[in-house]
Design an enzyme around this catalytic site. Structure first.
Site, PDB file in Angstrom:
ATOM      1  N   LYS A 138       0.704  -1.301   0.009  1.00  0.00           N
ATOM      2  CA  LYS A 138      -0.039  -0.025   0.209  1.00  0.00           C
ATOM      3  C   LYS A 138       0.887   1.369  -0.082  1.00  0.00           C
ATOM      4  O   LYS A 138       0.513   2.209  -0.512  1.00  0.00           O
ATOM      5  CB  LYS A 138      -0.908   0.036   1.309  1.00  0.00           C
ATOM      6  N   GLU A 222      -4.344   7.419   7.688  1.00  0.00           N
ATOM      7  CA  GLU A 222      -4.925   8.617   6.730  1.00  0.00           C
ATOM      8  C   GLU A 222      -6.057   9.256   7.393  1.00  0.00           C
ATOM      9  O   GLU A 222      -6.427   8.684   8.620  1.00  0.00           O
ATOM     10  CB  GLU A 222      -5.928   7.491   5.701  1.00  0.00           C
ATOM     11  N   HIS A 257     -15.867  -2.742   7.300  1.00  0.00           N
ATOM     12  CA  HIS A 257     -14.978  -2.395   6.068  1.00  0.00           C
ATOM     13  C   HIS A 257     -14.919  -3.694   4.943  1.00  0.00           C
ATOM     14  O   HIS A 257     -14.078  -3.587   4.273  1.00  0.00           O
ATOM     15  CB  HIS A 257     -13.577  -2.115   6.405  1.00  0.00           C
ATOM     16  N   ARG A 313      -5.415  -8.811  -8.710  1.00  0.00           N
ATOM     17  CA  ARG A 313      -6.172  -9.662  -8.971  1.00  0.00           C
ATOM     18  C   ARG A 313      -7.573  -9.547  -9.306  1.00  0.00           C
ATOM     19  O   ARG A 313      -8.260  -8.581  -9.360  1.00  0.00           O
ATOM     20  CB  ARG A 313      -6.145 -10.600  -7.582  1.00  0.00           C
TER      21      ARG A 313
HETATM   22  P1  ADP Z   1      -8.283  -3.359   2.947  1.00  0.00           P
HETATM   23  O1  ADP Z   1      -7.202  -3.528   1.978  1.00  0.00           O
HETATM   24  O2  ADP Z   1      -8.067  -3.872   4.084  1.00  0.00           O
HETATM   25  O3  ADP Z   1      -9.733  -3.874   2.219  1.00  0.00           O
HETATM   26  P2  ADP Z   1      -8.912  -0.565   2.135  1.00  0.00           P
HETATM   27  O4  ADP Z   1      -7.954   0.247   2.299  1.00  0.00           O
HETATM   28  O5  ADP Z   1      -9.037  -1.211   0.777  1.00  0.00           O
HETATM   29  O6  ADP Z   1      -8.662  -1.934   3.133  1.00  0.00           O
HETATM   30  O7  ADP Z   1     -10.262   0.027   2.755  1.00  0.00           O
HETATM   31  C1  ADP Z   1     -11.368  -0.673   2.934  1.00  0.00           C
HETATM   32  C2  ADP Z   1     -12.483   0.041   3.452  1.00  0.00           C
HETATM   33  O8  ADP Z   1     -12.124   0.734   4.702  1.00  0.00           O
HETATM   34  C3  ADP Z   1     -12.887   1.262   2.492  1.00  0.00           C
HETATM   35  O9  ADP Z   1     -13.529   0.637   1.417  1.00  0.00           O
HETATM   36  C4  ADP Z   1     -13.501   2.126   3.324  1.00  0.00           C
HETATM   37  O10 ADP Z   1     -14.857   1.759   3.581  1.00  0.00           O
HETATM   38  C5  ADP Z   1     -12.744   1.901   4.428  1.00  0.00           C
HETATM   39  N1  ADP Z   1     -11.865   2.914   4.508  1.00  0.00           N
HETATM   40  C6  ADP Z   1     -10.615   2.871   4.500  1.00  0.00           C
HETATM   41  N2  ADP Z   1      -9.727   3.978   4.563  1.00  0.00           N
HETATM   42  C7  ADP Z   1     -10.665   4.947   4.744  1.00  0.00           C
HETATM   43  C8  ADP Z   1     -10.442   6.321   5.118  1.00  0.00           C
HETATM   44  N3  ADP Z   1      -9.184   6.946   4.926  1.00  0.00           N
HETATM   45  N4  ADP Z   1     -11.662   7.060   5.481  1.00  0.00           N
HETATM   46  C9  ADP Z   1     -12.743   6.421   5.465  1.00  0.00           C
HETATM   47  N5  ADP Z   1     -12.893   4.827   5.077  1.00  0.00           N
HETATM   48  C10 ADP Z   1     -11.794   4.190   5.043  1.00  0.00           C
END
Ligand code: ADP
Length: 511
Positions: A138, A222, A257, A313
């Site tokens: 990431k 973040e 999430h 993927r």
């Molecule tokens: P993972 O790789 O574990 O799936 P992600 O970074 O893709 O994690 O985030 C998964 C979910 O978490 C997002 O779709 C969102 O709902 C929430 N999320 C992640 N980062 C943020 C953020 N900075 N602000 C608000 N929601 C977030």
């Protein structure tokens, strides 16, 4: 809807990229459940044999029955089977496979696995180990996005990982702030700081958890966007290095999430935003010399978009893109791995109609979604035009506690979003799953909620409206509806009548 020419789109299966064609006669599947079945079906259409690399716990599954060959690679715990690189490689080699399809989850985004396949002379069906490393991490993905000028959520991804420094950065970013494990994924390992007094304790526990779950205590921060939508773009890099996108999906309906309902295309994008986000997605993939299927995820809030991550993927929700675009992404992955073109630049391909996917889990919706395990009784899917059921288990199979409790994905397509919602509700209500609890009633409630119907839901939709789950409603109307359903779906199927001598108890667990 954006009608822009994407110049990339005639689906010419089988056109070769000159001398680089590689023959694939047998594909080993390093996965399980419904995605293993999905891959087998694509292989069947291409005349390719399959070898299912499975754990001891998965001999009672649809993929086990469908694969040309099966090889047991270890016991039920994932670290001894599905996550064991050597066991998968040995299984694939022993079976004489030419290639490995990793599906999603497990080793699908593991660059070491992609490399181990290559070293063993196996074609890894996915991007190169280098692309996986660059985009899958990431932090390096964010660095690349910055170079490409793609907006990022304000945050901190630095090397100074001392708790003191991280607390300072939390103050600079401004609350609320989300802590994420650099090596995390699948919605796990995130912690939300809403109050500065909790920052130290949350950072320390995020680091500890990250170390034990992902083998690294590196975290990043973040700004937490609390009115955001999750929008993602399907990208595809062909065998000649050309990358394009196949439009967008919205996946804002999430619990902890993790996505539950996905749709294509997003009801929230203007043509202009769609164009900007699509071109950002293509540009980061091009910079990473991406080949095969991938997904660029964004958050969208107040008309602005921010890159979240890139998944290197096939995505669980790929069928909704297939439905609106009229493509077969798994076939495209395989053809690309063979060095054949899955696209040409001679036609315009734009999304048509609307598609929704619901993830069907074996869980009790009236008990906060606790997993429900056991032997499946009668199952009846209400087949019909543009209804798709992707399932890995059938009557008599056992849902164990070893793995993700997803039993199936239900996908529908219709001419418009309102029609697709109505169709999905009807299809779910007509689906019969005996033997375990399912989240069908939960899904129906979500699909009927005004915020979902109007498309304004954000990623906090479930937390806001369904934080306490749903309550059982044994009223007369429900009872009549379900009686009709059971009758229609099971008693009309002659070959299943013996199974349903007394289905009421198990079926009532569904409502
Ligand atoms: P993972 O790789 O574990 O799936 P992600 O970074 O893709 O994690 O985030 C998964 C979910 O978490 C997002 O779709 C969102 O709902 C929430 N999320 C992640 N980062 C943020 C953020 N900075 N602000 C608000 N929601 C977030």
């Amino acid at each position: 809807m954006c009608l822009e020419k994407t110049n990339e789109t005639l689906y010419l299966l089988g056109m070769n990229n000159s001398s680089k064609v590689k023959e694939i006669r047998t594909i080993a599947i390093a996965n399980r459940g419904e995605v293993a079945v999905r891959i087998i079906k694509a292989c069947e259409e291409l005349g390719i044999d399959t070898v299912l690399l499975h754990s001891e716990a998965d001999v009672s599954s649809r993929a086990f029955r469908m694969a040309t060959k099966t090889i047991c690679i270890g016991p039920a715990p994932t670290n001894q089977s599905y996550l064991n690189i050597q066991a998968n490689i040995q299984g694939a080699v022993a079976a004489g496979a030419d290639a490995v399809h990793p599906g999603f989850g497990f080793l699908s985004e593991n660059a070491d696995f992609a490399l181990a396949c290559k070293d063993a002379g196996l074609i890894f069906i996915g991007p190169s180990p280098e692309s996986i490393r660059l985009l899958g991490d990431k932090i390096s993905c964010k660095a690349l996005a910055q170079k490409a000028g793609i907006p990022l959520v304000p945050g901190y991804q630095g090397d100074d990982q001392s708790v003191e420094r991280l607390i300072k950065e939390v103050e600079l970013i401004g609350l609320p702030v989300i802590i994420k494990a650099a090596a995390g994924g699948g919605g796990r390992g995130m912690k939300l700081i809403r109050d500065l007094s909790e920052a130290r304790q949350l950072i320390e526990s995020a680091k500890r958890e990250s170390l034990s779950a992902f083998g690294s205590e590196k975290v990043f921060l973040e700004k937490y966007l609390d009115r955001a939508k999750h929008i993602e773009f399907q990208i595809f890099g062909d065998c000649a290095g050309q990358v394009q996108h196949l439009f967008d999906r919205e996946c804002s309906v999430q619990r902890r999430h993790q996505k539950i309902i996905e749709e294509a295309t997003s009801p929230s994008l203007t043509d202009d935003l769609r164009r900007q986000m699509g071109s950002a997605a293509v540009s980061i993939a091009q910079m990473a010399q991406y080949q095969g299927a991938g997904t660029v995820e964004f958050l969208l809030q107040d008309g602005k978009f921010y890159l979240l991550e890139v998944n290197t993927r096939l995505q669980v929700e790929h069928p909704v893109t297939e439905e609106v675009m009229g493509v077969d992404l798994v076939k495209m992955q395989i053809l690309t791995a063979m060095g054949k073109f899955a696209f040409s630049s001679e036609d315009i391909r734009i999304p048509r109609g609307h598609s929704i996917e619901c993830r069907l889990y074996a869980e009790d919706p009236y008990q906060g979604g606790v997993p429900s395990t056991g032997k499946l009784g009668t199952i009846a899917w209400p087949e019909g035009p543009r209804r798709r059921f992707e399932y890995g288990f059938e009557s008599g199979d056992i849902i164990t506690s070893h793995y993700d409790p997803m039993i199936a994905k239900v996908i529908v397509w219709d001419e418009s979003r309102p029609r697709a919602i109505d169709k999905m509700i009807r299809v779910l209500q007509d689906s019969v799953v005996f033997g375990v609890h399912t989240n069908i009633p939960y899904l129906v409630k979500i699909l009927s909620h005004p915020d979902f119907v109007t498309g304004v839901m954000t990623t906090r939709f479930i937390e806001t409206h369904f934080s306490e789950g749903i309550k059982s409603s044994h009223n007369e109307e429900d009872r009549i509806q379900f009686s009709r359903q059971v009758y229609k779906q099971t008693f009309s199927q002659k070959n299943q009548t013996s199974e349903v001598a007394s289905p009421w108890l198990s079926h009532w667990r569904n409502i």
